[in-house]
Every structure is written in structure tokens, then in C-alpha cells.
Design an enzyme around this catalytic site. Structure first.
Site, PDB file in Angstrom:
ATOM      1  N   SER A 209       3.122   8.610  -2.089  1.00 44.46           N
ATOM      2  CA  SER A 209       3.408   9.987  -2.516  1.00 44.46           C
ATOM      3  C   SER A 209       3.262  10.979  -1.364  1.00 44.46           C
ATOM      4  O   SER A 209       4.159  11.790  -1.107  1.00 44.46           O
ATOM      5  CB  SER A 209       2.517  10.390  -3.689  1.00 44.46           C
ATOM      6  OG  SER A 209       1.172  10.051  -3.449  1.00 44.46           O
ATOM      7  N   HIS A 239       1.725   2.358  -7.573  1.00 46.52           N
ATOM      8  CA  HIS A 239       1.026   3.516  -6.972  1.00 46.52           C
ATOM      9  C   HIS A 239       0.294   4.250  -8.104  1.00 46.52           C
ATOM     10  O   HIS A 239      -0.525   3.657  -8.809  1.00 46.52           O
ATOM     11  CB  HIS A 239       2.073   4.372  -6.239  1.00 46.52           C
ATOM     12  CG  HIS A 239       1.524   5.453  -5.352  1.00 46.52           C
ATOM     13  ND1 HIS A 239       0.238   5.469  -4.872  1.00 46.52           N
ATOM     14  CD2 HIS A 239       2.104   6.581  -4.846  1.00 46.52           C
ATOM     15  CE1 HIS A 239       0.053   6.543  -4.109  1.00 46.52           C
ATOM     16  NE2 HIS A 239       1.182   7.245  -4.093  1.00 46.52           N
ATOM     17  N   HIS A 285      -5.251  -3.301  -2.562  1.00 40.71           N
ATOM     18  CA  HIS A 285      -4.918  -2.067  -1.851  1.00 40.71           C
ATOM     19  C   HIS A 285      -4.168  -2.395  -0.570  1.00 40.71           C
ATOM     20  O   HIS A 285      -4.431  -3.414   0.063  1.00 40.71           O
ATOM     21  CB  HIS A 285      -6.171  -1.253  -1.503  1.00 40.71           C
ATOM     22  CG  HIS A 285      -5.857   0.180  -1.233  1.00 40.71           C
ATOM     23  ND1 HIS A 285      -5.448   0.621  -0.004  1.00 40.71           N
ATOM     24  CD2 HIS A 285      -5.852   1.261  -2.044  1.00 40.71           C
ATOM     25  CE1 HIS A 285      -5.212   1.918  -0.069  1.00 40.71           C
ATOM     26  NE2 HIS A 285      -5.443   2.337  -1.300  1.00 40.71           N
ATOM     27  N   ASP A 340      -7.719   3.628  -9.308  1.00 43.29           N
ATOM     28  CA  ASP A 340      -7.120   3.657 -10.652  1.00 43.29           C
ATOM     29  C   ASP A 340      -7.836   2.763 -11.656  1.00 43.29           C
ATOM     30  O   ASP A 340      -7.610   2.876 -12.852  1.00 43.29           O
ATOM     31  CB  ASP A 340      -5.649   3.237 -10.556  1.00 43.29           C
ATOM     32  CG  ASP A 340      -4.855   4.215  -9.715  1.00 43.29           C
ATOM     33  OD1 ASP A 340      -5.071   5.424  -9.865  1.00 43.29           O
ATOM     34  OD2 ASP A 340      -4.035   3.769  -8.895  1.00 43.29           O
TER      35      ASP A 340
HETATM   36  N1  NMX Z   1      -2.779  -8.634  -8.675  1.00 39.57           N
HETATM   37  C1  NMX Z   1      -1.993  -9.685  -8.342  1.00 39.57           C
HETATM   38  N2  NMX Z   1      -1.425  -9.864  -7.138  1.00 39.57           N
HETATM   39  C2  NMX Z   1      -1.703  -8.958  -6.211  1.00 39.57           C
HETATM   40  C3  NMX Z   1      -2.545  -7.852  -6.455  1.00 39.57           C
HETATM   41  C4  NMX Z   1      -3.090  -7.703  -7.751  1.00 39.57           C
HETATM   42  N3  NMX Z   1      -3.850  -6.671  -8.090  1.00 39.57           N
HETATM   43  N4  NMX Z   1      -2.633  -7.110  -5.331  1.00 39.57           N
HETATM   44  C5  NMX Z   1      -1.854  -7.713  -4.415  1.00 39.57           C
HETATM   45  N5  NMX Z   1      -1.292  -8.828  -4.950  1.00 39.57           N
HETATM   46  C6  NMX Z   1      -0.332  -9.726  -4.324  1.00 39.57           C
HETATM   47  C7  NMX Z   1       0.893  -8.931  -3.877  1.00 39.57           C
HETATM   48  O1  NMX Z   1       1.781  -8.704  -4.969  1.00 39.57           O
HETATM   49  C8  NMX Z   1       1.451  -9.823  -2.803  1.00 39.57           C
HETATM   50  O2  NMX Z   1       2.112 -10.901  -3.443  1.00 39.57           O
HETATM   51  P1  NMX Z   1       3.408 -11.599  -2.770  1.00 39.57           P
HETATM   52  O3  NMX Z   1       2.907 -12.198  -1.507  1.00 39.57           O
HETATM   53  O4  NMX Z   1       3.850 -12.576  -3.793  1.00 39.57           O
HETATM   54  O5  NMX Z   1       4.395 -10.496  -2.530  1.00 39.57           O
HETATM   55  C9  NMX Z   1       0.196 -10.382  -2.145  1.00 39.57           C
HETATM   56  O6  NMX Z   1      -0.861 -10.234  -3.116  1.00 39.57           O
HETATM   57  C10 NMX Z   1      -0.219  -9.640  -0.892  1.00 39.57           C
HETATM   58  O7  NMX Z   1      -0.316  -8.259  -1.181  1.00 39.57           O
HETATM   59  P2  NMX Z   1      -1.308  -7.324  -0.358  1.00 39.57           P
HETATM   60  O8  NMX Z   1      -0.858  -7.331   1.064  1.00 39.57           O
HETATM   61  O9  NMX Z   1      -2.701  -7.685  -0.651  1.00 39.57           O
HETATM   62  O10 NMX Z   1      -1.055  -5.895  -1.021  1.00 39.57           O
HETATM   63  P3  NMX Z   1       0.159  -4.874  -0.808  1.00 39.57           P
HETATM   64  O11 NMX Z   1      -0.160  -3.988   0.334  1.00 39.57           O
HETATM   65  O12 NMX Z   1       1.463  -5.586  -0.767  1.00 39.57           O
HETATM   66  O13 NMX Z   1       0.118  -4.056  -2.162  1.00 39.57           O
HETATM   67  C11 NMX Z   1      -0.892  -2.881  -3.955  1.00 39.57           C
HETATM   68  C12 NMX Z   1      -0.920  -3.160  -2.438  1.00 39.57           C
HETATM   69  C13 NMX Z   1      -1.911  -1.796  -4.267  1.00 39.57           C
HETATM   70  C14 NMX Z   1       0.496  -2.380  -4.342  1.00 39.57           C
HETATM   71  C15 NMX Z   1      -1.234  -4.193  -4.698  1.00 39.57           C
HETATM   72  O14 NMX Z   1      -2.557  -4.567  -4.402  1.00 39.57           O
HETATM   73  C16 NMX Z   1      -1.044  -4.079  -6.188  1.00 39.57           C
HETATM   74  O15 NMX Z   1       0.088  -4.303  -6.667  1.00 39.57           O
HETATM   75  N6  NMX Z   1      -2.139  -3.765  -6.965  1.00 39.57           N
HETATM   76  C17 NMX Z   1      -2.028  -3.555  -8.380  1.00 39.57           C
HETATM   77  C18 NMX Z   1      -1.400  -2.213  -8.679  1.00 39.57           C
HETATM   78  C19 NMX Z   1      -2.360  -1.098  -8.348  1.00 39.57           C
HETATM   79  O16 NMX Z   1      -3.521  -1.117  -8.717  1.00 39.57           O
HETATM   80  N7  NMX Z   1      -1.856  -0.067  -7.657  1.00 39.57           N
HETATM   81  C20 NMX Z   1      -2.641   1.150  -7.387  1.00 39.57           C
HETATM   82  C21 NMX Z   1      -2.985   1.323  -5.910  1.00 39.57           C
HETATM   83  C22 NMX Z   1      -3.775   2.615  -5.704  1.00 39.57           C
HETATM   84  N8  NMX Z   1      -2.944   3.775  -5.930  1.00 39.57           N
HETATM   85  O17 NMX Z   1      -3.331   4.682  -6.661  1.00 39.57           O
HETATM   86  O18 NMX Z   1      -1.844   3.886  -5.398  1.00 39.57           O
HETATM   87  C1  MLT Z   2      -3.630   6.526  -2.771  1.00 37.63           C
HETATM   88  O1  MLT Z   2      -4.586   7.278  -2.941  1.00 37.63           O
HETATM   89  O2  MLT Z   2      -2.486   6.943  -2.568  1.00 37.63           O
HETATM   90  C2  MLT Z   2      -3.869   5.064  -2.899  1.00 37.63           C
HETATM   91  O3  MLT Z   2      -5.111   4.717  -2.336  1.00 37.63           O
HETATM   92  C3  MLT Z   2      -2.747   4.211  -2.371  1.00 37.63           C
HETATM   93  C4  MLT Z   2      -2.595   4.165  -0.891  1.00 37.63           C
HETATM   94  O4  MLT Z   2      -3.362   4.732  -0.140  1.00 37.63           O
HETATM   95  O5  MLT Z   2      -1.626   3.486  -0.448  1.00 37.63           O
END
Ligand code: NMX
Ligand code: MLT
Length: 401
Positions: A209, A239, A285, A340
Site C-alpha cells: 500500500s 496484505h 511476512h 493482522d
Molecule cells: N501460510 C502458508 N504458506 C505461506 C504462508 C502462510 N501464512 N506464508 C508464506 N507462505 C508460502 C508462500 O505462499 C510461498 O509459497 P510458494 O513457494 O508456493 O509460492 C512460500 O511460503 C514462501 O513465501 P515467503 O517468502 O515466506 O513469503 P512472501 O514474501 O512470498 O509472502 C506474505 C509474504 C505475508 C504474503 C505471506 O507470508 C502470506 O501469504 N501470509 C498470509 C497472509 C497474510 O497474513 N498477509 C498479511 C501480511 C501483513 N500485512 O498486513 O500486509
Molecule cells: C504492512 O504493514 O504493510 C505489512 O507488514 C506488510 C509489509 O510490510 O509488507
């Protein structure tokens, strides 16, 4: 700002010239302060314990911890700016014309876009009054005007969608006004909102964002256009929408296994989610590699104010189990909870139970971080962002693959 900007321009120019080729990472700090330090050092409302978001805005803008009087001035300034009534076409739009099925985040984007008509930056640009030295001043006015009315706009979305009424309230800080507009008078809820709106402001600018706001703003799109774009990024489930997803995921767990699940039942539920190819919302994250400090400070708030709340107890139980399961699953680089994973539980406790509204609260807070950054981008005359884009064939040719 006018005093600070020239020195900062020189500082950044020299820093880039000397160290521009190094890569950096610092976790969550606001102008060098950790979340616990912000909580301790930033001014509070009279009788309150949580930081006022106005103070965080001041910190992000100036790099200094404000005094209580300085924060009061911002509260008063934003209150004054919010006294200009919302345009009648916007009130009509939100209270009569949007379908009930339209997600509150989409309504928020539409509302911010509708307010763009007020942009002083866009008007001055159109009239040829803008140059690199003064553009931050127009951005500054737009940003403060927009932040000032966001609680009103967001609360109008809430009241219309869920059939609520504003409360009679004489609390006049930014979060306090928001609580009243949402219909809440409980002082603890107001404190929670002050904390919530402080800690969701930003996360080092690289998140979807804040970065979108920066990217769109780099085209000299005004702060309204830029913020609306950022809100759309926040509305994505990976996100900001994750706060809604977390609650829905937990409530589904409760429906399936009851109020007091065993550790094994939670473990099985986590595996069902993962085996269905879905993410566990609220965990993982992109850059953090430990429990999010914003999760921890919300946990502290819960331990102090709602230790026996059943959903909080469930949150704690999931905190014990999910990281182990995610580690065994072996994909995520960070098995720990993020911001979150905790916010919805606190809101539920105080009666703000409408989960599909939660990301709007996140967006109102994110305005402070992303838009203060935007003022600085204009003050430092950052250039238009334009990453290179090549076809796979072209990349292969260039690397000799
Ligand atoms: N559950 C299952 N799989 C996960 C999760 C999770 N909570 N977090 C990461 N992975 C998977 C991810 O999908 C990826 O899979 P693949 O190799 O098949 O593509 C693998 O682990 C490696 O991902 P990372 O490098 O650890 O994380 P990335 O930087 O790609 O993504 C998030 C970060 C935050 C998008 C990811 O951890 C996620 O999808 N979390 C759940 C959604 C969430 O809570 N989002 C909120 C973040 C905070 N915010 O407010 O923005
Ligand atoms: C945020 O506050 O936007 C979340 O921690 C996600 C991020 O930093 O990528």
C-alpha cells in the site's frame, strides 16, 4: 517543514552519492524508534495510556518526538479542516447509491476519489503554479485535508452499511472523533483505536500500500489519487485484507470444533488449510523474520484489558501451534504471526464485530504513513518510478541462457 527540508535534501543527496549501492534492512522502526519506544514516548490523551496517532504523524514528518502541545495543535488543526462538510454528492453516494454488497474497501477508494475534486495540488499544477521547490506545500495541504476527513468518510461507510448511529462524544483527538463517529463511547475502545491507528501507519515504506502511494505519486498524481491507489493494494488478501481473513478463519474453526478446541484439533485445522493450497492468514511476512512487534503490542493490550476473552485465548493457543506447523510445512520463510493475526480479536471484544470493515481501519491508519512519505517524496523531488520490464526471451538472450 520549510526549515527542515533544505538540509534534508542535501543530506540525502550526499548519502546517495556515497552509499547508494549498499542494501539495507531494519525491521519495524518509525524514525529509529521501535514500537515499544513509540508507545512509551509519544504523547497520550489526558488520562490515556496509548499513543495518539497525531504524534506518530509528527514523528514521521519531522523525525522528532512531539510535545503534548504540538500533538494538540495537530488534533485541533485536523478537527478544523474536517469542519468543511463532505460534498453532498459523496454523502449521497455512500449513504444511498452504493450497493450493500460493495466491499467497504471499494467504497473507501470511491470516496477518496470523489474527494479528489478538492486537491489543491492538482489545481495548482493545472494553473502552472507548481515547481519542484513548492510542490511539497500543496501536497502537505492535500494530505492534511484528506487525513482530517478520513474518519468521517470511513465512519459514514460503517454506519450506512451496518445501520449504526454516531455517538454523542466530545473527545476531539483524531482517533477519539473516529470512535464517536463509529458510534462507540467506551473509553477503552477509544484507547484501542489510538493504538491501532498508530501501529498500522506504515512498515518501512516497501509494503504494497505505501509503495503504491509512492509509485502513483511519482507521476505527480495528487495525494488523493495516490492514496486511493494504495487503498486498492491494501484491499488484497495477502496484505491488509488479511485482518478480515484471520477473523473469518478463526470463526470457521470455532464453528467446526467449538469454543475450546484441543491443540490437536487446531493442528488438524491448520493442515487442512495448508493442504487445500491456501495460506494461513495472519502468519508469515515478506521481510520480518520473527513475531511482528505490532502483534506483540496488541497481545500486551489484550493481556491487560481482556485476558479472559475466549477469542483472545484461542489466538494465544494458535500462536503456540501455528509456527510449528508452518515450519513443518517448510515453505514460509517466517512462521511467526504478523499484525493482522491479532487486530480483529481486539475489535470483536469491544463490539466492532463486522469483519469486512477491518481493513478500512487499517487504511485510515496507513494514510498517516503513506501520505507523510508522499510529502517527503515531493519535498525531495523524487523522480518518477519506472522499473525495467523485459520479455522472458529478452532476459534469456541478455544472460546467455
Ligand atoms: N501460510 C502458508 N504458506 C505461506 C504462508 C502462510 N501464512 N506464508 C508464506 N507462505 C508460502 C508462500 O505462499 C510461498 O509459497 P510458494 O513457494 O508456493 O509460492 C512460500 O511460503 C514462501 O513465501 P515467503 O517468502 O515466506 O513469503 P512472501 O514474501 O512470498 O509472502 C506474505 C509474504 C505475508 C504474503 C505471506 O507470508 C502470506 O501469504 N501470509 C498470509 C497472509 C497474510 O497474513 N498477509 C498479511 C501480511 C501483513 N500485512 O498486513 O500486509
Ligand atoms: C504492512 O504493514 O504493510 C505489512 O507488514 C506488510 C509489509 O510490510 O509488507
Amino acid at each position: 517543514m520549510a526549515e527542515i527540508i533544505p538540509g534534508r535534501r542535501e543530506e540525502i543527496k550526499a548519502l546517495k552519492a556515497e552509499h547508494g549501492n549498499k542494501s539495507l534492512g531494519e525491521g519495524i522502526r518509525f524514525r529509529g524508534l521501535t514500537i515499544p519506544e513509540c508507545r512509551e514516548k509519544l504523547p497520550k490523551a489526558s488520562g490515556g495510556e496509548e499513543p495518539l496517532p497525531e504524534g506518530l504523524f509528527y514523528l514521521l514528518m519531522t523525525g522528532e518526538v512531539p510535545t503534548t502541545d504540538q500533538v494538540k495543535l495537530i488534533s485541533e488543526d485536523w478537527k478544523l479542516r474536517a469542519q468543511t462538510p463532505l460534498p453532498s454528492y459523496l454523502v449521497e453516494l455512500l449513504s444511498k447509491n452504493v450497493p450493500k454488497t460493495l466491499h467497504p474497501m471499494s467504497q473507501l477508494t470511491m470516496a477518496v476519489m470523489a474527494l479528489q475534486e478538492r486537491s489543491l495540488f492538482a489545481r495548482a499544477y493545472g494553473e502552472g503554479k507548481i515547481n519542484k521547490n513548492n510542490m511539497w506545500e500543496y501536497a502537505f495541504e492535500d494530505v492534511n485535508n484528506l487525513i482530517a476527513v478520513l474518519p468521517q468518510v470511513a465512519a459514514l461507510i460503517y454506519r450506512t452499511r451496518y445501520g449504526k448511529k454516531a455517538a454523542d462524544s466530545n473527545v476531539s483527538d483524531w482517533a477519539g472523533r473516529f470512535a464517536g463517529e463509529l458510534g462507540f463511547t467506551d473509553a477503552k475502545f477509544t484507547e484501542l483505536l489510538r493504538l491501532y491507528l498508530s501501529i498500522h501507519t506504515d512498515h518501512e515504506g516497501g509494503n504494497v500500500s505505501a509503495h503504491t502511494v509512492k509509485l502513483v505519486g511519482s507521476a505527480l498524481s495528487d495525494p488523493y489519487l495516490s492514496f486511493a491507489a494504495g487503498v486498492n493494494g491494501l484491499a488484497g488478501p495477502l496484505h491488509g485484507l488479511a485482518n478480515q481473513e484471520v477473523l473469518q478463519w478463526m470463526l470457521k474453526l470455532r464453528r467446526e470444533v467449538g469454543d475450546s478446541p484441543s491443540d490437536q484439533q487446531i493442528t488438524d485445522y491448520l493442515w487442512t488449510t495448508l493442504k487445500a493450497g491456501q495460506v494461513v492468514p495472519g502468519f508469515g511476512h515478506a521481510v520480518l523474520r520473527k513475531t511482528d512487534p505490532r502483534y506483540l503490542c496488541q497481545r500486551q493490550f489484550a493481556q491487560k484489558h481482556l485476558p479472559a476473552d475466549p477469542l483472545f485465548r484461542l489466538t494465544s493457543q494458535i500462536y503456540e501451534i501455528a509456527p510449528r506447523v508452518l515450519e513443518e510445512h517448510g515453505k514460509t520463510k517466517n512462521p511467526w504471526p504478523n499484525v493482522d493475526a491479532h487486530s480483529g480479536v481486539l475489535l470483536q471484544h469491544y463490539g466492532l464485530v463486522e469483519q469486512d470493515y477491518y481493513t478500512v481501519l487499517f487504511a485510515v491508519s496507513r494514510a498517516l504513513g503513506a501520505l507523510s512519505g508522499l510529502i517527503w517524496d515531493r519535498a525531495l523531488a523524487f523522480p518518477i518510478e519506472r522499473p525495467k520490464s523485459l520479455t522472458t526471451e529478452a532476459v534469456k538472450k541478455l544472460v546467455g541462457a
